[in-house]
Design a protein around this motif. Structure first.
Motif, short mmCIF file in Angstrom:
data_model
loop_
_atom_site.label_atom_id
_atom_site.label_comp_id
_atom_site.label_asym_id
_atom_site.label_seq_id
_atom_site.Cartn_x
_atom_site.Cartn_y
_atom_site.Cartn_z
N MET A 98 -17.15 -7.11 24.45
CA MET A 98 -15.83 -7.58 25.28
C MET A 98 -16.03 -7.67 26.85
SD MET A 98 -13.80 -8.00 22.79
CE MET A 98 -15.17 -8.50 21.47
N SER A 99 -16.81 -6.81 27.03
CA SER A 99 -16.89 -6.96 28.64
C SER A 99 -17.53 -8.29 29.05
CB SER A 99 -17.70 -5.64 28.98
OG SER A 99 -18.14 -5.59 30.45
N GLN A 100 -18.63 -8.63 28.27
CA GLN A 100 -19.41 -10.13 28.72
C GLN A 100 -18.34 -11.13 28.55
OE1 GLN A 100 -22.52 -10.68 29.65
NE2 GLN A 100 -22.51 -8.59 29.86
N ARG A 101 -17.49 -10.93 27.66
CA ARG A 101 -16.55 -12.33 27.18
C ARG A 101 -15.42 -12.22 28.36
NH1 ARG A 101 -15.12 -11.93 20.76
NH2 ARG A 101 -17.07 -11.59 20.02
N MET A 102 -15.37 -10.96 28.87
CA MET A 102 -14.07 -10.92 29.92
C MET A 102 -14.56 -10.80 31.70
SD MET A 102 -11.04 -8.14 29.87
CE MET A 102 -10.34 -8.95 28.31
N ARG A 107 -12.88 -13.35 33.64
CA ARG A 107 -11.26 -12.97 33.89
C ARG A 107 -11.27 -11.61 34.65
NH1 ARG A 107 -8.68 -15.84 29.91
NH2 ARG A 107 -10.09 -16.69 28.39
N MET A 108 -12.04 -10.82 34.66
CA MET A 108 -12.03 -9.75 35.53
C MET A 108 -13.59 -9.53 36.02
SD MET A 108 -9.85 -6.76 33.64
CE MET A 108 -8.26 -6.91 33.03
N PRO A 109 -14.10 -10.14 37.11
CA PRO A 109 -15.40 -9.87 37.83
C PRO A 109 -15.63 -8.61 37.98
CG PRO A 109 -13.94 -11.57 38.83
CD PRO A 109 -13.15 -11.05 38.05
N GLU A 110 -14.82 -7.73 38.32
CA GLU A 110 -15.26 -6.39 38.97
C GLU A 110 -15.50 -5.31 37.81
OE1 GLU A 110 -16.04 -2.93 40.31
OE2 GLU A 110 -13.83 -2.95 39.44
N GLY A 111 -16.74 -5.08 37.77
CA GLY A 111 -16.93 -4.23 36.51
C GLY A 111 -16.27 -3.07 36.08
N GLN A 112 -16.35 -2.21 36.87
CA GLN A 112 -15.56 -0.84 36.87
C GLN A 112 -14.09 -1.24 36.23
OE1 GLN A 112 -16.99 2.16 36.59
NE2 GLN A 112 -14.97 3.10 36.05
N THR A 113 -13.20 -2.01 36.90
CA THR A 113 -11.99 -2.34 36.56
C THR A 113 -11.94 -2.96 35.12
OG1 THR A 113 -11.27 -2.98 38.92
CG2 THR A 113 -10.21 -4.10 37.11
N ARG A 114 -12.90 -3.91 34.59
CA ARG A 114 -13.14 -4.26 33.49
C ARG A 114 -13.22 -3.45 32.32
NH1 ARG A 114 -16.71 -7.69 34.83
NH2 ARG A 114 -18.58 -6.70 33.72
N ILE A 115 -14.15 -2.58 32.47
CA ILE A 115 -14.49 -1.39 31.73
C ILE A 115 -13.34 -0.56 31.52
CG2 ILE A 115 -15.91 0.62 31.04
CD1 ILE A 115 -17.32 -2.05 30.72
N GLU A 116 -12.50 -0.09 32.51
CA GLU A 116 -11.61 0.70 32.52
C GLU A 116 -10.26 0.05 31.65
OE1 GLU A 116 -10.09 2.01 36.22
OE2 GLU A 116 -12.10 3.35 36.49
N PHE A 117 -10.17 -1.43 31.91
CA PHE A 117 -9.08 -2.04 30.99
C PHE A 117 -9.56 -2.12 29.65
CE2 PHE A 117 -7.84 -6.20 29.28
CZ PHE A 117 -6.64 -6.12 29.50
#
Length: 202
Positions: free
Chosen positions: A67-71, A74-84
């Motif tokens: 999911m992190s790869q797919r997103m 939409r959410m380039p910042e890694g830590q924000t994406r993982i927390e989301f």
């Protein structure tokens, strides 16, 4: 670019993003339902997944990586994406919802924009209407922009609508959007849900 134009663009960037999503309709709640929903919102627990065995943990980690790869776009910042993603996984399962369904709903409702506001006033990732903060929360509408608060409210509300519709997802999604009985919104969410399924899922 002129200094005036740069300032105008900077000011626009600070404004909340508008969403074209619909809005839940405020309906009377029985005292028992309001109490149950309030308790579900209030149970403070951080989105820390726990697993009974290593295989379940590996399934989760594979999901998180995929999911992190797919997103990323939409959410380039890694830590924000993982927390989301961790929070979506936690809150959807906590409410007994399919995680891909919740991601599909967020895609349709806000386009994954944390500060989206609809013309009806719905807020955040899951476009929660302000009246829910009064009905089952602490009344502070601004907290609907807090990631976990927004996702928890949205998942609890969708679960409530599913229960009201006796498990009928089509009708529950329509109720969530304020368009109960019309196909356009449920069809969009279910189409987007398919984009967030893991390989091999249907």
């Amino acid at each position: 670019m002129s200094a005036t134009r740069r300032l105008a663009l900077a000011a626009l960037a600070l404004l909340p993003l508008r969403s074209r999503a619909g809005a839940q309709v405020e309906e009377p709640l029985a005292d028992s339902v309001r109490s149950a929903l309030s308790a579900s919102i209030a149970q403070a627990a951080p989105p820390k997944p726990q697993f009974d065995d290593i295989e379940a943990r590996l399934v989760y980690l594979r999901w998180l990586g995929e999911m992190s790869q797919r997103m990323k776009k939409r959410m380039p910042e890694g830590q924000t994406r993982i927390e989301f993603l961790q929070t979506v996984w936690y809150e959807s399962r906590r409410a007994g919802l399919e995680t891909s369904l919740v991601l599909g709903l967020i895609q349709v409702e806000s386009g994954f924009r944390k500060y989206a506001i609809s013309v009806a006033g719905a807020r955040g990732y899951m476009q929660v209407m302000p009246f829910w903060a009064r009905l089952i929360g602490d009344g502070h509408v601004s907290r609907l922009f807090h990631m976990q608060t927004n996702l928890r409210f949205g998942c609890v509300i969708l679960r409530h609508y599913l229960d009201r519709e006796k498990g009928d997802l089509f009708m529950a999604l329509g109720r969530y959007n304020g368009s109960r009985g019309r196909a356009e919104y449920p069809d969009k969410v279910l189409a987007c849900r398919r984009l967030w399924l893991m390989p091999g899922e249907r």
